[in-house]
Write a protein that holds these residues in place. Structure first.
Motif, mmCIF file in Angstrom:
data_model
loop_
_atom_site.group_PDB
_atom_site.id
_atom_site.type_symbol
_atom_site.label_atom_id
_atom_site.label_comp_id
_atom_site.label_asym_id
_atom_site.label_seq_id
_atom_site.Cartn_x
_atom_site.Cartn_y
_atom_site.Cartn_z
ATOM 1 N N LYS A 1 37.649 38.694 52.415
ATOM 2 C CA LYS A 1 38.632 39.780 52.461
ATOM 3 C C LYS A 1 38.038 41.087 52.995
ATOM 4 C CE LYS A 1 42.027 37.447 50.561
ATOM 5 N NZ LYS A 1 43.304 37.162 51.305
ATOM 6 N N THR B 1 43.631 42.188 40.019
ATOM 7 C CA THR B 1 43.099 43.078 41.033
ATOM 8 C C THR B 1 43.155 44.496 40.523
ATOM 9 O OG1 THR B 1 45.228 43.517 42.066
ATOM 10 C CG2 THR B 1 44.049 41.546 42.806
ATOM 11 N N VAL C 1 34.951 42.373 45.862
ATOM 12 C CA VAL C 1 35.968 41.872 46.781
ATOM 13 C C VAL C 1 35.406 40.611 47.436
ATOM 14 C CG1 VAL C 1 35.181 43.272 48.753
ATOM 15 C CG2 VAL C 1 37.558 42.512 48.653
ATOM 16 N N ASP D 1 42.914 43.567 47.332
ATOM 17 C CA ASP D 1 41.983 42.437 47.334
ATOM 18 C C ASP D 1 40.789 42.652 46.401
ATOM 19 O OD1 ASP D 1 43.437 40.894 49.165
ATOM 20 O OD2 ASP D 1 42.591 42.012 50.860
#
Length: 288
Positions: A171, A141, A167, A128
């Motif tokens: 998440k 990512t 992030v 994430d």
């Protein structure tokens, strides 16, 4: 006891980088704790056995070398620790990775948490983590390996643009206590196998630089947190420290520990010379 007194005398004489009536700054060698070590093998305990009372204003990891600041009198200790707590102390570390792809300038803004066996980790899944540049929106990512130390993040945009690893708030793990943590990076040198970065931990959490770099795919070489049975030292060095000397009219003071030969040991002679030369004239970018 006599051996520890002798060891303290040696460390104090050979590793002192600054001293006045209020503070002592040492270039701590690798493998020695600042305080709290069992069997009284830490710097504070060794100094006490030698008849000197010191009050550490902060700590660095046992595996890390470099600047440690001590108050020589308790009346100066409170002001120094408040400066660290208020984040008015500027800290710059050097980190050597065996990776490529670290941008010229970057910020890692990833919250930390404490996982199993008291291990510090990112408070999210590695898959994430996103990379962003000032010139582009969210991109790739940092990878899907939750161990946090295997692959480097894919380039999100122009190499010259500052990067941000972050992030999404949605998440972040909701079931654990999280600690907002920010580290600014500046790439100083890149060789055929290694990269040298200057790191400024704004928040100064435990293991922050080590965990941040590893989780974006650039673990510090020799770090036992992310490398099984390392055969070298951990190549993390507390390079510079800037603080206000309240006992000297509030004058801003900067102390610096030049990395010793052991910090360049994993580089060949030419690379070591060029990497060391990259420190000369380094001025922290505005993000620092």
């Amino acid at each position: 006891m006599g051996g520890r007194v002798t060891e303290w005398t040696t460390i104090r004489e050979e590793h002192k980088i600054f001293e006045d009536e209020a503070v002592l700054a040492l270039d701590k060698p690798v493998g020695v704790a600042v305080m709290g070590e069992r069997h009284d093998t830490d710097l504070v305990s060794m100094a006490r056995e030698a008849g000197e009372e010191l009050f550490p204003a902060h700590r660095i990891d046992k595996v890390t070398s470099g600047v440690v600041l001590f108050a020589k009198q308790l009346r100066h200790h409170g002001d120094l620790t408040r400066q660290f707590n208020r984040r008015t102390v500027d800290k710059t570390y050097l980190a050597l990775t065996r990776t490529h792809g670290i941008p010229a300038s970057a910020t890692i803004d990833l919250p930390l948490s404490v996982g199993r066996k008291n291990r510090v980790r990112i408070a999210a899944n590695r898959a994430d983590i996103v990379t962003v540049t000032a010139d582009a929106g969210p991109a790739d990512t940092a990878g899907a390996d939750t161990a946090g130390a295997s692959t480097a993040a894919a380039a999100p945009g122009p190499e010259s643009a500052p990067w941000l690893w972050t992030v999404p708030a949605a998440k972040t793990f909701p079931h654990v206590r999280t600690y907002p943590s920010v580290t600014h990076l500046a790439r100083l040198w890149e060789g055929t196998e290694h990269t040298l970065v200057a790191a400024h931990p704004v928040s100064g959490r435990r293991h922050q630089i080590r965990v941040h770099l590893a989780w974006v795919g650039h673990p510090i070489e020799g770090d036992p947190l992310f490398e099984r049975a390392p055969t070298t030292r951990t190549f993390l060095h507390a390079w510079r420290l800037a603080f206000d000397a309240g006992w000297d009219g509030g004058r801003r003071m900067v102390v610096e520990a030049v990395p010793g030969p052991d910090f360049w040991r994993s580089l060949d002679g030419e690379d070591a010379a060029v990497a060391a030369a990259s420190l000369t004239g380094f001025n922290a970018p505005a993000t620092f």
